[in-house]
Design an enzyme around this catalytic site. Structure first.
Site, PDB file in Angstrom:
ATOM      1  CG  ASP A  37      -2.065   0.948   1.127  1.00  0.00           C
ATOM      2  OD1 ASP A  37      -2.393   1.357  -0.002  1.00  0.00           O
ATOM      3  OD2 ASP A  37      -2.646   1.313   2.168  1.00  0.00           O
ATOM      4  CG  ASN A  85      -7.744  -1.574  -5.339  1.00  0.00           C
ATOM      5  OD1 ASN A  85      -6.859  -2.423  -5.236  1.00  0.00           O
ATOM      6  ND2 ASN A  85      -7.961  -0.666  -4.391  1.00  0.00           N
TER       7      ASN A  85
END
Ligand code: IPE
Ligand code: IPE
Ligand code: MG
Length: 260
Positions: A37, A85
């Site tokens: 991330d 996402n």
């Protein structure tokens, strides 16, 4: 902390001068999973567009895969794209697809050289056809390999994975092939995308968030967690080693009592 690499042909060898003691080797995780991330924040904090963070993130993937293989890990699972996402802007998603295809093509040679076994988890059928083609090619080419298993989580969501498994099991019950009383942890595990894979021993997350973001919810029940504030593009060998060092000191009790 220094670990010795498994093969002398690896480029990572130069970073790993000191021998790995059998005590430390015994304490290495077999399976490491990483929530990679912070690509966007890394770029934005430097005045760059988010996609530049993804580009740099791909370089971290390359280095991390090589290091993990050279250390002798059995499996590395990387969270590349979650099923959530897709909420992102089309331009960012299209760049991620471009990068993924580029990675799959350009890294194939390295994956072959390192004799990695390549696999993916997630609803990969929903990925663009050109990406599916590259994934299938690499899976087929690496099927006979005996090196580290490299598993990419693509269009992956743990809740969706559990739903997919439950649907398969429910159909088996409906057809009379399975008695509901026979459903246990092994039955459920064997219908997850990760069937046949060991659970992660260590879960690493970069960029500081203290959350799981729908990653491997079933499989990480007893994984050790390690979070760094560093963003994924700046994740270095030293950070990986710090995670492994921390793991080697953990006392995993699995609900029982300490053996010492
Ligand atoms: C991780 O970085 C990569 C993907 C999720 C594809 P992010 O893109 O989430 O970057 P941040 O967390 O917004 O900084
Ligand atoms: C998790 O990161 C998914 C990947 C790293 C591929 P996100 O950036 O999507 O997670 P949230 O939204 O911060 O929870
Ligand atoms: Mg993020």
């Amino acid at each position: 902390m220094r670990f010795k690499t498994k093969t002398s042909t690896s480029n990572a060898t130069e970073h790993c001068e000191q021998p790995l003691s059998s005590e430390k080797k015994a304490n290495l995780p077999k399976h490491v999973a990483i929530i990679m991330d912070g690509n966007g924040r890394w770029a934005q904090s430097r005045g760059m567009p988010r996609i530049e963070g993804h580009r740099r993130g791909a370089k971290s993937v390359r280095k991390t895969v090589e290091l993990a293989a050279s250390l002798g890990l059995e499996q590395l699972t990387l969270y590349c794209l979650s099923s959530e996402n897709w909420k992102r802007p089309a331009a960012e998603l299209s760049f991620l697809m471009y990068l993924l295809e580029k990675y799959l093509i350009e890294e194939r040679k390295e994956i072959m050289r390192q004799k990695l076994q390549f696999s993916v988890i997630g609803r990969s059928d929903d990925l663009p056809k050109n990406i599916l083609k590259e994934i299938d090619t690499t899976i087929k080419l690496t099927a006979g390999h005996t090196g580290m298993r490299l598993c990419l989580a693509l269009n992956y969501g743990a809740r969706g994975e559990i739903i997919d498994a439950v649907k398969i099991i429910a159909k088996q019950v409906q057809r009379g092939e399975l008695d509901p009383e026979q459903i246990d942890e092994d039955v459920l595990s064997s219908h997850l995308y990760t069937a046949g894979m060991p659970d992660p021993d260590l879960l690493i997350r970069t960029s500081g968030e203290m959350r799981i973001s729908n990653f491997l919810l079933w499989q990480i029940s007893y994984s050790e967690l390690w979070v760094t504030d560093k963003h994924w593009p700046e994740f270095e060998k030293e950070d990986f080693e710090a995670a492994l060092q921390s793991y080697s000191t953990r006392n995993r009790r699995f609900g029982g009592l300490s053996s010492t």
